[in-house]
Write an enzyme that holds these catalytic residues in place. Structure first.
Site, PDB file in Angstrom:
ATOM      1  N   SER A   1       0.834  -1.233  -0.022  1.00  0.00           N
ATOM      2  CA  SER A   1      -0.016  -0.007   0.061  1.00  0.00           C
ATOM      3  C   SER A   1       0.869   1.444  -0.147  1.00  0.00           C
ATOM      4  CB  SER A   1      -1.098  -0.014   1.247  1.00  0.00           C
ATOM      5  OG  SER A   1      -1.904   1.045   1.155  1.00  0.00           O
ATOM      6  N   HIS A   2       0.512   2.033   1.101  1.00  0.00           N
ATOM      7  CA  HIS A   2       1.307   3.399   1.179  1.00  0.00           C
ATOM      8  C   HIS A   2       2.629   3.295   1.540  1.00  0.00           C
ATOM      9  CE1 HIS A   2      -0.473   2.256   5.031  1.00  0.00           C
ATOM     10  NE2 HIS A   2       0.421   3.060   5.505  1.00  0.00           N
TER      11      HIS A   2
ATOM     12  N   ASP B   1      -2.519   6.369  -3.272  1.00  0.00           N
ATOM     13  CA  ASP B   1      -1.445   5.733  -2.733  1.00  0.00           C
ATOM     14  C   ASP B   1      -0.936   4.606  -3.496  1.00  0.00           C
ATOM     15  OD1 ASP B   1      -3.545   3.887  -2.144  1.00  0.00           O
ATOM     16  OD2 ASP B   1      -2.442   3.221  -0.434  1.00  0.00           O
TER      17      ASP B   1
ATOM     18  N   ASP C   1      -1.376   1.432  -3.671  1.00  0.00           N
ATOM     19  CA  ASP C   1      -2.075   0.198  -4.476  1.00  0.00           C
ATOM     20  C   ASP C   1      -3.569   0.937  -4.935  1.00  0.00           C
ATOM     21  OD1 ASP C   1      -2.764   0.789  -1.818  1.00  0.00           O
ATOM     22  OD2 ASP C   1      -3.795  -1.225  -1.620  1.00  0.00           O
TER      23      ASP C   1
ATOM     24  N   ASP D   1      -6.055   2.573  -3.290  1.00  0.00           N
ATOM     25  CA  ASP D   1      -7.307   2.659  -2.430  1.00  0.00           C
ATOM     26  C   ASP D   1      -7.472   3.980  -1.663  1.00  0.00           C
ATOM     27  OD1 ASP D   1      -5.218   1.963  -0.777  1.00  0.00           O
ATOM     28  OD2 ASP D   1      -6.242  -0.020  -0.001  1.00  0.00           O
ATOM     29  N   ARG D   2      -6.276   4.610  -1.375  1.00  0.00           N
ATOM     30  CA  ARG D   2      -6.276   6.059  -0.669  1.00  0.00           C
ATOM     31  C   ARG D   2      -6.583   7.190  -1.630  1.00  0.00           C
ATOM     32  NH1 ARG D   2      -2.528   5.645   4.608  1.00  0.00           N
ATOM     33  NH2 ARG D   2      -3.096   3.352   5.280  1.00  0.00           N
TER      34      ARG D   2
ATOM     35  N   LYS E   1     -11.488   0.233  -0.112  1.00  0.00           N
ATOM     36  CA  LYS E   1     -11.578   1.592  -0.430  1.00  0.00           C
ATOM     37  C   LYS E   1     -11.107   1.956  -1.410  1.00  0.00           C
ATOM     38  CE  LYS E   1      -7.213   2.271   2.496  1.00  0.00           C
ATOM     39  NZ  LYS E   1      -7.064   0.960   3.232  1.00  0.00           N
TER      40      LYS E   1
HETATM   41  C1  VG1 Z   1      -3.478   1.907   8.231  1.00  0.00           C
HETATM   42  C2  VG1 Z   1      -4.725   2.833   8.494  1.00  0.00           C
HETATM   43  C3  VG1 Z   1      -5.940   1.907   8.252  1.00  0.00           C
HETATM   44  C4  VG1 Z   1      -5.953   1.273   7.126  1.00  0.00           C
HETATM   45  C5  VG1 Z   1      -4.602   0.414   6.845  1.00  0.00           C
HETATM   46  C6  VG1 Z   1      -4.701  -0.167   5.319  1.00  0.00           C
HETATM   47  O1  VG1 Z   1      -3.406   0.969   9.353  1.00  0.00           O
HETATM   48  O2  VG1 Z   1      -4.564   3.401   9.640  1.00  0.00           O
HETATM   49  O3  VG1 Z   1      -7.013   2.808   8.359  1.00  0.00           O
HETATM   50  O4  VG1 Z   1      -7.023   0.503   6.750  1.00  0.00           O
HETATM   51  O5  VG1 Z   1      -3.502   1.307   7.079  1.00  0.00           O
HETATM   52  O6  VG1 Z   1      -4.499   0.720   4.635  1.00  0.00           O
HETATM   53  P1  VG1 Z   1      -2.642   0.972  10.648  1.00  0.00           P
HETATM   54  O7  VG1 Z   1      -2.819  -0.302  11.323  1.00  0.00           O
HETATM   55  O8  VG1 Z   1      -1.225   1.201  10.300  1.00  0.00           O
HETATM   56  O9  VG1 Z   1      -3.010   2.172  11.294  1.00  0.00           O
HETATM   57  V1  VG1 Z   1      -4.013   0.628   2.900  1.00  0.00           V
HETATM   58  O10 VG1 Z   1      -4.096   1.898   2.036  1.00  0.00           O
HETATM   59  O11 VG1 Z   1      -2.160   0.561   3.709  1.00  0.00           O
HETATM   60  O12 VG1 Z   1      -4.143  -0.883   2.549  1.00  0.00           O
HETATM   61 CO    CO Z   2      -3.555   1.466   0.083  1.00  0.00          CO
END
Ligand code: VG1
Ligand code: CO
Length: 545
Positions: free
Chosen positions: A114-115, A279, A281, A283-284, A378
């Site tokens: 992801s990010h 981001d 992947d 989804d953000r 998302k």
């Molecule tokens: C973070 C965010 C959470 C989100 C998750 C995955 O998790 O706070 O809201 O669903 O990332 O997003 P954490 O446990 O680090 O707070 V993504 O875009 O990384 O799939």
């Molecule tokens: Co993501």
């Protein structure tokens, strides 16, 4: 002749999936048998998949292609019938969700961290999604983990690497690999939901321009197809459009810190009217107007309040949901609309049952995540298009829409402070000492603030009654203000402490003031109540959003 081989292995003990799948350093995934064990554990935890279809793809980061080759061979050896895979191994997370649903696939595998940054020394990840298109529920991720602890062998097909660069079907053992265009199904779905004619008219008008920062991640090709091709936005609307294995060395996280260039572009006399980013992947989303940043919690509330302006949501919303640390802005909109608002733990998997049961139409998280029942993830570009559709109908600026919203509903002034890579022991100790003090904190007074209640958030899923406990310490004040503490479940180094701070504000004069200033007292209080410096050694957060 392709031959199925069974290979002896021994367990790794660290394969428990976090908030969103298994995330580790690339070097961890590159260890011999590491990814193999996890993928075989997925199959060991599932039933009745023989001959069925899986969707696979990733965000294009370093190790994406190699991992996918390995997974395809394990899938073939385990009896999967067909795999739909994005060309060049690319698929955004929401596109995987869309394709699973559209073609009634059994499930899907998403390769992404992801990010988190990418590259040989950065992060990699893998996530399993079920037939509803969403991240596997906790019951399944836990079963995968349990299997990973007792694995003794895995199956793989001995075969040359599979060509993933040309669209079409090929046979790999008894399995069909169908390489698909990663963008078309998703772009078609967006055309069903939004008023592309109105949006095209807006984008072609002389007084309007937008910039979308794809951050050299997976949404580049999607944004070019949808914004520049189908919606005919000016060439160059999409910035950093090419997916790179290391995201150009940057952190593909659409926030004020990591999308700094876009943010600075959005201020001043020649600034575009609308700015957005997504981001790694896809989804953000981050939403910006000229000289204004829309906090993700506000964005969710504004989308809910304006949903009926958009064709796909013209019939209204059945309900909404937000993750617990997301601000209460959307609750006010739900109140006004007379629809339920659910509060779930952090992580998209908790929205799945509510969406499947039709209890909610829109949902979101403060962490730049917004989505709806159109998929089960998302969806970054979807949120951007939703805003664009609203802008096309209301013909107002982003700032006017936000300020109107605050005037009508009040504002939930909000910030999140992240302390990244802090020692795990200190972070655990901080949480533990808060946990034991929840009872004693209730009723205490601090300079102008009274704690009404303090607890460790526990959630009972209204559909299947499953319970998820220890989801974050909440300090709830009589004024409606909240301070929340949780540890991240997506980091790969030490621990990350997230402190979420929020306060309702109805004073018209203060509505447009800066959040950090308005929240200054609560921010100080949040650090002293939990003794952040003592436990983490940090005087200030690394990232403020
Ligand atoms: C973070 C965010 C959470 C989100 C998750 C995955 O998790 O706070 O809201 O669903 O990332 O997003 P954490 O446990 O680090 O707070 V993504 O875009 O990384 O799939
Ligand atoms: Co993501």
């Amino acid at each position: 002749m392709m031959k199925i081989k069974t290979i002896t292995t021994t367990p790794f003990d660290d394969q428990r999936p976090g908030t969103s799948g298994l995330r580790k350093k690339v070097k961890v995934f590159q260890q011999s048998r590491y990814l193999e064990n996890f993928v075989q554990s997925i199959f060991n935890a599932l039933d009745d998949f023989q001959g069925k279809t899986l969707v696979m793809g990733g965000d294009g980061r370093y190790y994406n292609r190699e991992a996918l080759q390995l997974i395809l061979k394990i899938a073939a050896a385990n009896g999967i019938g067909r795999v739909m895979v994005g060309c060049d191994a690319l698929l955004s997370t929401p596109a995987v969700s869309c394709i699973i649903r559209k073609y009634h696939a059994y499930g899907g595998i998403i390769l992404s961290a992801s990010h988190n940054p990418g590259g040989p020394d950065a992060d990699f990840g893998i996530k399993y999604n079920t037939g509803n298109g969403g991240p596997a529920a906790e019951k399944i991720t836990e079963a995968i983990y349990q299997h990973s602890l007792m694995i003794s062998e895995y199956h793989t097909l001995e075969t040359a690497d599979i060509n993933l660069s040309s669209i079409g079907e090929q046979r790999v053992g008894d399995m069909v690999v169908e390489v698909i265009n990663p963008v078309i199904d998703y772009a078609d779905l967006m055309e069903e939901l939004f008023d592309f004619n109105a949006m095209r008219a807006l984008l072609s008008s002389k007084n309007f321009s937008m910039r979308f920062d794809a951050m050299n991640a997976v949404t580049g090709p999607y944004a070019v197809e949808i914004l520049e091709q189908r919606l005919q936005a000016a060439d160059g609307t999409v910035l950093r459009a090419e997916p790179l294995t290391d995201f150009g060395g940057a952190h593909p996280d659409p926030n004020l810190v990591h999308a700094r260039e876009l943010v600075s572009m959005m201020s001043g006399t020649n600034a575009p009217n609308f700015g957005a980013a997504s981001d790694g992947d896809g989804d953000r989303n981050m939403i910006l107007g000229c000289d204004i940043y829309v906090s993700p919690s506000d964005s969710l509330a504004i989308l809910a309040a304006n949903a009926t302006l958009v064709p796909g949501y013209a019939r209204g919303l059945t309900g909404v949901a937000r993750s617990m640390p997301t601000s209460q802005a959307v609750d006010r909109v739900a109140d006004e609309l007379g629809i339920p608002c659910y509060e779930t733990p952090t992580g998209w998997k908790y929205f799945g049952n509510l969406l499947d049961a039709g209890r909610i139409t829109l949902c979101g998280e403060e962490s730049f995540g917004t989505g709806s029942d159109h998929v089960r993830e998302k969806d970054g570009l979807w949120a951007v298009l939703f805003w664009l559709n609203i802008l096309a109908v209301r013909k107002q600026s982003v700032a006017d829409i936000v300020h109107d919203h605050w005037r009508k509903y009040g504002r939930d002034v909000y910030t999140r402070h992240d302390y990244e890579g802090v020692p795990t022991e200190g972070a655990n100790a901080l949480m533990e000492q808060l946990r034991v003090r929840t009872g004693e904190l209730s009723g205490q007074h601090f300079d102008g603030y009274t704690i009404e209640r303090c607890d460790d958030f526990s959630y009972t899923d209204p559909i299947d009654q499953s319970v998820s406990s220890q989801q974050g310490i909440r300090i709830l004040f009589t004024s409606g203000a909240r301070i929340i503490y949780r540890l991240s479940g997506t980091g790969t180094e030490g621990a990350t402490l997230r402190v979420y701070i929020e306060q309702p504000e109805n004073d018209q004069v203060k509505l447009s003031h800066d959040a950090q200033t308005l929240l200054a007292d609560l921010i100080t209080l949040s650090a002293s109540i939990s003794e952040i410096e003592k436990h983490t050694g940090r005087k200030a957060p690394d990232v403020i959003t």
